[in-house]
Scaffold this motif. Structure first.
Motif, PDB file in Angstrom:
ATOM      1  N   CYS A  42      44.643 100.060 -32.864  1.00 57.55           N
ATOM      2  CA  CYS A  42      43.739  99.221 -32.084  1.00 57.55           C
ATOM      3  C   CYS A  42      44.070  97.759 -32.335  1.00 57.55           C
ATOM      4  CB  CYS A  42      42.273  99.492 -32.423  1.00 57.55           C
ATOM      5  SG  CYS A  42      41.781  99.039 -34.100  1.00 57.55           S
ATOM      6  N   TYR A  43      43.489  96.921 -31.507  1.00 55.83           N
ATOM      7  CA  TYR A  43      43.552  95.470 -31.686  1.00 55.83           C
ATOM      8  C   TYR A  43      42.148  94.997 -32.007  1.00 55.83           C
ATOM      9  CZ  TYR A  43      47.996  95.879 -29.243  1.00 55.83           C
ATOM     10  OH  TYR A  43      49.266  96.248 -28.893  1.00 55.83           O
ATOM     11  N   ILE A  44      42.067  93.931 -32.755  1.00 56.56           N
ATOM     12  CA  ILE A  44      40.789  93.303 -33.038  1.00 56.56           C
ATOM     13  C   ILE A  44      40.853  91.890 -32.482  1.00 56.56           C
ATOM     14  CG2 ILE A  44      39.226  92.443 -34.848  1.00 56.56           C
ATOM     15  CD1 ILE A  44      39.292  95.490 -34.670  1.00 56.56           C
ATOM     16  N   GLU A  45      39.868  91.517 -31.682  1.00 58.02           N
ATOM     17  CA  GLU A  45      39.742  90.133 -31.249  1.00 58.02           C
ATOM     18  C   GLU A  45      38.723  89.473 -32.164  1.00 58.02           C
ATOM     19  OE1 GLU A  45      38.944  87.268 -27.409  1.00 58.02           O
ATOM     20  OE2 GLU A  45      39.232  89.417 -27.089  1.00 58.02           O
ATOM     21  N   LEU A  46      39.165  88.418 -32.825  1.00 59.79           N
ATOM     22  CA  LEU A  46      38.316  87.737 -33.793  1.00 59.79           C
ATOM     23  C   LEU A  46      37.309  86.827 -33.096  1.00 59.79           C
ATOM     24  CD1 LEU A  46      41.081  86.827 -36.385  1.00 59.79           C
ATOM     25  CD2 LEU A  46      39.567  88.810 -36.372  1.00 59.79           C
ATOM     26  N   VAL A  47      36.119  86.818 -33.642  1.00 60.32           N
ATOM     27  CA  VAL A  47      35.032  85.966 -33.156  1.00 60.32           C
ATOM     28  C   VAL A  47      34.621  85.107 -34.338  1.00 60.32           C
ATOM     29  CG1 VAL A  47      32.712  85.949 -32.165  1.00 60.32           C
ATOM     30  CG2 VAL A  47      34.323  87.754 -31.518  1.00 60.32           C
ATOM     31  N   ASP A  48      34.473  83.800 -34.108  1.00 57.33           N
ATOM     32  CA  ASP A  48      34.171  82.918 -35.240  1.00 57.33           C
ATOM     33  C   ASP A  48      32.702  82.991 -35.652  1.00 57.33           C
ATOM     34  OD1 ASP A  48      32.689  81.193 -33.552  1.00 57.33           O
ATOM     35  OD2 ASP A  48      34.311  79.737 -33.391  1.00 57.33           O
ATOM     36  N   LYS A  49      32.358  82.222 -36.695  1.00 54.41           N
ATOM     37  CA  LYS A  49      30.991  82.300 -37.237  1.00 54.41           C
ATOM     38  C   LYS A  49      29.939  81.745 -36.281  1.00 54.41           C
ATOM     39  CE  LYS A  49      31.923  78.189 -39.970  1.00 54.41           C
ATOM     40  NZ  LYS A  49      32.179  77.713 -41.305  1.00 54.41           N
ATOM     41  N   ASN A  50      30.376  81.031 -35.229  1.00 50.23           N
ATOM     42  CA  ASN A  50      29.449  80.548 -34.197  1.00 50.23           C
ATOM     43  C   ASN A  50      29.410  81.485 -33.001  1.00 50.23           C
ATOM     44  OD1 ASN A  50      28.811  78.174 -35.676  1.00 50.23           O
ATOM     45  ND2 ASN A  50      30.730  77.258 -34.982  1.00 50.23           N
ATOM     46  N   ASP A  51      29.942  82.687 -33.176  1.00 53.38           N
ATOM     47  CA  ASP A  51      30.009  83.722 -32.144  1.00 53.38           C
ATOM     48  C   ASP A  51      30.838  83.315 -30.926  1.00 53.38           C
ATOM     49  OD1 ASP A  51      28.667  85.733 -33.501  1.00 53.38           O
ATOM     50  OD2 ASP A  51      26.707  84.941 -32.927  1.00 53.38           O
ATOM     51  N   GLN A  52      31.809  82.439 -31.148  1.00 52.99           N
ATOM     52  CA  GLN A  52      32.718  82.059 -30.073  1.00 52.99           C
ATOM     53  C   GLN A  52      33.918  83.002 -30.089  1.00 52.99           C
ATOM     54  OE1 GLN A  52      33.627  77.838 -29.817  1.00 52.99           O
ATOM     55  NE2 GLN A  52      31.786  77.387 -30.996  1.00 52.99           N
ATOM     56  N   VAL A  53      34.226  83.566 -28.938  1.00 46.52           N
ATOM     57  CA  VAL A  53      35.376  84.447 -28.808  1.00 46.52           C
ATOM     58  C   VAL A  53      36.620  83.567 -28.870  1.00 46.52           C
ATOM     59  CG1 VAL A  53      36.514  86.141 -27.333  1.00 46.52           C
ATOM     60  CG2 VAL A  53      34.018  86.046 -27.420  1.00 46.52           C
ATOM     61  N   THR A  54      37.516  83.853 -29.809  1.00 46.42           N
ATOM     62  CA  THR A  54      38.633  82.949 -30.090  1.00 46.42           C
ATOM     63  C   THR A  54      39.913  83.261 -29.320  1.00 46.42           C
ATOM     64  OG1 THR A  54      39.430  84.309 -31.923  1.00 46.42           O
ATOM     65  CG2 THR A  54      37.769  82.615 -32.436  1.00 46.42           C
ATOM     66  N   GLY A  55      40.056  84.485 -28.846  1.00 41.30           N
ATOM     67  CA  GLY A  55      41.310  84.884 -28.225  1.00 41.30           C
ATOM     68  C   GLY A  55      42.368  85.255 -29.258  1.00 41.30           C
ATOM     69  N   GLU A  56      42.032  85.147 -30.535  1.00 41.39           N
ATOM     70  CA  GLU A  56      42.962  85.508 -31.596  1.00 41.39           C
ATOM     71  C   GLU A  56      42.907  87.012 -31.819  1.00 41.39           C
ATOM     72  OE1 GLU A  56      41.883  83.212 -35.011  1.00 41.39           O
ATOM     73  OE2 GLU A  56      42.226  81.311 -33.984  1.00 41.39           O
ATOM     74  N   LEU A  57      44.079  87.632 -31.799  1.00 40.31           N
ATOM     75  CA  LEU A  57      44.163  89.083 -31.948  1.00 40.31           C
ATOM     76  C   LEU A  57      44.925  89.451 -33.207  1.00 40.31           C
ATOM     77  CD1 LEU A  57      45.193  90.149 -28.330  1.00 40.31           C
ATOM     78  CD2 LEU A  57      42.945  90.401 -29.375  1.00 40.31           C
ATOM     79  N   ILE A  58      44.534  90.579 -33.801  1.00 38.96           N
ATOM     80  CA  ILE A  58      45.312  91.203 -34.857  1.00 38.96           C
ATOM     81  C   ILE A  58      45.494  92.672 -34.474  1.00 38.96           C
ATOM     82  CG2 ILE A  58      44.644  89.621 -36.708  1.00 38.96           C
ATOM     83  CD1 ILE A  58      42.597  91.663 -37.654  1.00 38.96           C
ATOM     84  N   SER A  59      46.594  93.241 -34.914  1.00 45.85           N
ATOM     85  CA  SER A  59      46.904  94.642 -34.644  1.00 45.85           C
ATOM     86  C   SER A  59      46.604  95.452 -35.894  1.00 45.85           C
ATOM     87  CB  SER A  59      48.383  94.792 -34.277  1.00 45.85           C
ATOM     88  OG  SER A  59      48.706  93.969 -33.183  1.00 45.85           O
ATOM     89  N   ILE A  60      46.059  96.632 -35.690  1.00 40.51           N
ATOM     90  CA  ILE A  60      45.616  97.473 -36.810  1.00 40.51           C
ATOM     91  C   ILE A  60      46.277  98.839 -36.760  1.00 40.51           C
ATOM     92  CG2 ILE A  60      43.614  98.594 -37.894  1.00 40.51           C
ATOM     93  CD1 ILE A  60      43.493  95.522 -38.046  1.00 40.51           C
ATOM     94  N   GLN A  61      46.822  99.237 -37.907  1.00 36.89           N
ATOM     95  CA  GLN A  61      47.278 100.618 -38.107  1.00 36.89           C
ATOM     96  C   GLN A  61      46.369 101.235 -39.160  1.00 36.89           C
ATOM     97  OE1 GLN A  61      49.638 102.806 -36.799  1.00 36.89           O
ATOM     98  NE2 GLN A  61      48.582 104.205 -38.136  1.00 36.89           N
ATOM     99  N   LEU A  62      45.633 102.247 -38.787  1.00 30.68           N
ATOM    100  CA  LEU A  62      44.715 102.910 -39.708  1.00 30.68           C
ATOM    101  C   LEU A  62      45.407 104.062 -40.422  1.00 30.68           C
ATOM    102  CD1 LEU A  62      41.522 103.142 -37.478  1.00 30.68           C
ATOM    103  CD2 LEU A  62      41.927 101.578 -39.372  1.00 30.68           C
TER     104      LEU A  62
END
Length: 143
Positions: A42-62
């Motif tokens: 899956c991918y995770i889209e990071l949201v900052d502490k002000n709940d702003q969607v950042t567009g920053e993605l990370i890829s996850i291997q579980l």
């Protein structure tokens, strides 16, 4: 009447995804992928502490494990990942993290692929066996 049985590995995979989902911050966005055969679950889209969607993605291997057996130095060595998979992750435009899920304790621990490869570059360039150390201090619950 005999019916098919569900493979215990598949049960662990399903549980590891559920545990992972419960362990990430509630405001992060999970973007599932439909093809999981190549090393990204899956991918995770990071949201900052002000709940702003950042567009920053990370890829996850579980990687789900019933119970993680930590060393005395509080790390677990994950082996068995093909070097071709590590090569694939190194080409990714987004950072790739291996998330080790202890399905019994319902805890998640992570290690970044690229920095692990950089720290162990001489082992990596052999293009043979390559392993990842996951440290207990890298717990999602500590984020």
């Amino acid at each position: 009447m005999q019916l098919p049985k569900r493979d215990p590995k598949h049960v662990t995979e399903t549980k590891s995804f559920k545990v992972f989902s419960r362990n990430i911050p509630d405001n992060w966005i999970i973007r599932e992928v439909s093809e999981r055969d190549y090393g990204i679950d899956c991918y995770i889209e990071l949201v900052d502490k002000n709940d702003q969607v950042t567009g920053e993605l990370i890829s996850i291997q579980l990687k789900g494990i019933r119970t993680i057996k930590w060393t005395k130095s509080d790390y677990y060595t994950f082996t068995g990942i093909k070097i071709s998979t590590t090569n694939y992750w190194m080409k990714f435009p987004t950072p790739v993290f291996i998330c080790l899920v202890d399905v019994d304790s319902e805890e998640v621990f992570f290690t970044p692929v690229k920095s692990t490869v950089r720290k162990n570059f001489y082992s990596y360039i052999k293009q043979d066996d390559f392993s990842y150390k996951v440290h207990k201090k890298n717990s999602l619950s500590l984020l």
